[in-house]
Design a protein around this motif. Structure first.
Motif, PDB file in Angstrom:
ATOM      1  N   THR A  57       0.832  -1.202   0.000  1.00  0.00           N
ATOM      2  CA  THR A  57       0.000   0.000   0.000  1.00  0.00           C
ATOM      3  C   THR A  57       0.876   1.265   0.000  1.00  0.00           C
ATOM      4  OG1 THR A  57      -1.757  -1.190   1.136  1.00  0.00           O
ATOM      5  CG2 THR A  57      -1.873   1.193   1.228  1.00  0.00           C
TER       6      THR A  57
ATOM      7  N   ASP B   2      -5.919  -1.298  -4.699  1.00  0.00           N
ATOM      8  CA  ASP B   2      -5.301  -1.813  -3.478  1.00  0.00           C
ATOM      9  C   ASP B   2      -6.218  -2.842  -2.824  1.00  0.00           C
ATOM     10  OD1 ASP B   2      -3.460  -2.116  -1.496  1.00  0.00           O
ATOM     11  OD2 ASP B   2      -4.058  -0.333  -0.369  1.00  0.00           O
ATOM     12  N   ASP B   3      -5.770  -4.089  -2.792  1.00  0.00           N
ATOM     13  CA  ASP B   3      -6.526  -5.141  -2.088  1.00  0.00           C
ATOM     14  C   ASP B   3      -7.942  -5.313  -2.595  1.00  0.00           C
ATOM     15  OD1 ASP B   3      -4.888  -6.236  -0.269  1.00  0.00           O
ATOM     16  OD2 ASP B   3      -5.386  -4.841   1.355  1.00  0.00           O
TER      17      ASP B   3
HETATM   18 MG   LIG Z   1      -2.068  -2.871   2.064  1.00  0.00          MG
END
Ligand SMILES: [Mg+2]
Ligand SMILES: Nc1ncnc2c1ncn2[C@@H]1O[C@H](COP(=O)(O)OP(=O)(O)OP(=O)(O)O)[C@@H](O)[C@H]1O
Length: 365
Positions: A37, A315-316
């Motif tokens: 991240t 992200d994710d």
């Molecule tokens: Mg992360």
């Protein structure tokens, strides 16, 4: 536009290194808490210098170090450009193509990205402020001047609110309210017009994307809700008038409560799925799909407006979607440069052009 290289030094847990991504799908993988991240955050910061996590700049500097540096080389506006941000104990330093600038604002029209992170679910789940931030951040990235209008509006609003509190104790000050009202309506109507234009474009694409993501089963509908009763198709003059009328009508209430109860700072937009409010009735998967549709639409509107494709940062996101939704999303984002973070490398996300970056304890290989 696309990123050719990102260099980092002491940025969060990222010690010293760089990545040279491809123009298509880039996968950043590694265990939890390794810096995935953080890498996306570094890429995002060149959009205008604010963290999508709402972090303070001092938090970017690696623990125990004095300075964090990130540098991006990118292709945009038909040429190669670069920018460097330096965070330390003082104000951040911004360099664009080697020239030092006062702020990162002038990167806005050159460098663009759209991020989707798990926190974005607040767009559907929470109150209106997250949604206002979403539209305002989008219209600010369309045009530098819009950020100035919003900031002047907020200043005027603060001054009007301070006066409202004074009037409560000194009613004779009431006549001075009109000084702020005109400016507030003048700036506010400009913000509302831009937001309405933006929502109109966003809505068209987002509704299509949602139908696609849900395999034709869910109908998304988005509508701007204005406390000034402004509606699509009205021009600035008409909105100025309805804002003034509503401001006058709510004056008593404003004085009593000590703040301005109508205006773009109180507006919202509705997210409806299959005729029901998403906030109250949608499932987790439906909420996530609605936010993804909004983000895909944001990227499309941005690229139509600036003539440059933004970089997409996911992200994710993948692990939370079923295979059909993953395929749909991948298919839609393939036309952009994409960065996808995940814990385990999923080869099905890659094609022959993809680049993969393994990240461990802040080092990329
Ligand atoms: Mg992360
Ligand atoms: N200023 C800083 N200095 C050093 N380390 C930091 C700093 N800020 C954050 N970190 C650390 O960086 C690590 C990696 O964070 P990051 O959010 O990038 O992990 P991640 O790889 O995305 O993990 P996850 O898979 O859990 O999302 C965290 O352990 C965090 O505490």
């Amino acid at each position: 536009m696309y990123v050719k290289a990102l260099y980092f030094k002491n940025f969060r847990n990222l010690s010293d290194g760089f990545i040279e991504p491809c123009e298509n799908v880039n996968i950043i993988y590694g265990d939890n808490a390794q810096g995935k991240t953080n890498l996306l955050e570094a890429l995002w910061l060149f959009c205008g210098g604010h963290s999508f996590k709402g972090s303070r700049e001092s938090e970017f500097v690696k623990f125990g170090e004095k300075q964090a540096r990130i540098r991006v080389e990118f292709f945009s506006q038909n040429r190669e450009q670069n920018s460097e941000l330096v965070f330390g104990s003082n104000r951040k330093e911004v360099y664009i193509n080697g020239v030092q600038k006062k702020s990162a604002a002038s990167l806005i029209e050159r460098y663009n990205a759209v991020i989707f992170s798990p926190e974005d679910l607040t767009l559907v789940k929470r109150g209106p402020s997250a949604r206002r931030r979403f539209i305002d951040s989008a219209i600010c990235r369309e045009k530098l001047g819009n950020a100035l209008i919003i900031s002047r509006y907020n200043q005027t609003l603060n001054q009007r609110n301070a006066l409202l509190k004074d009037i409560y104790r000194h009613p004779e000050l009431k006549n001075t309210l009109s000084i702020w009202d005109d400016t507030l309506c003048y700036l506010g109507s400009q913000i509302i017009v831009r937001r309405l234009e933006y929502i109109k474009k966003l809505k068209e694409s987002a509704e299509k994307y949602h139908l696609g993501i849900s395999g034709g089963r869910e109908e998304l509908s988005i509508g701007y809700l204005s406390t000034t009763k402004a509606s699509y198709g009205e021009n600035e003059r008409e909105i100025f008038k309805s804002f003034s009328d509503n401001l006058r009508e709510s004056q008593k209430e404003d004085i009593k409560s000590g703040f301005t109860t109508v205006g773009p700072h109180r507006d919202d937009f509705d997210i409806i799925i299959n005729k029901k409010r998403a906030k109250s009735f949608a499932s987790q998967g439906q909420q996530r799909s609605a936010v993804l549709s909004l983000k895909l639409a944001e990227a499309k509107v941005l690229s139509e407006l600036t003539g440059e494709n933004p970089v997409i940062l996911l992200d994710d996101v993948m692990s939370e979607l079923d295979r059909k939704r993953q395929d749909y999303l991948l298919n839609k984002v393939r036309q952009y440069q994409v960065f996808i973070t995940c814990c385990d490398l999923d080869e099905s996300l890659c094609d022959e052009k993809s680049r993969k970056f393994f990240i461990k304890e802040g080092s990329v290989s």
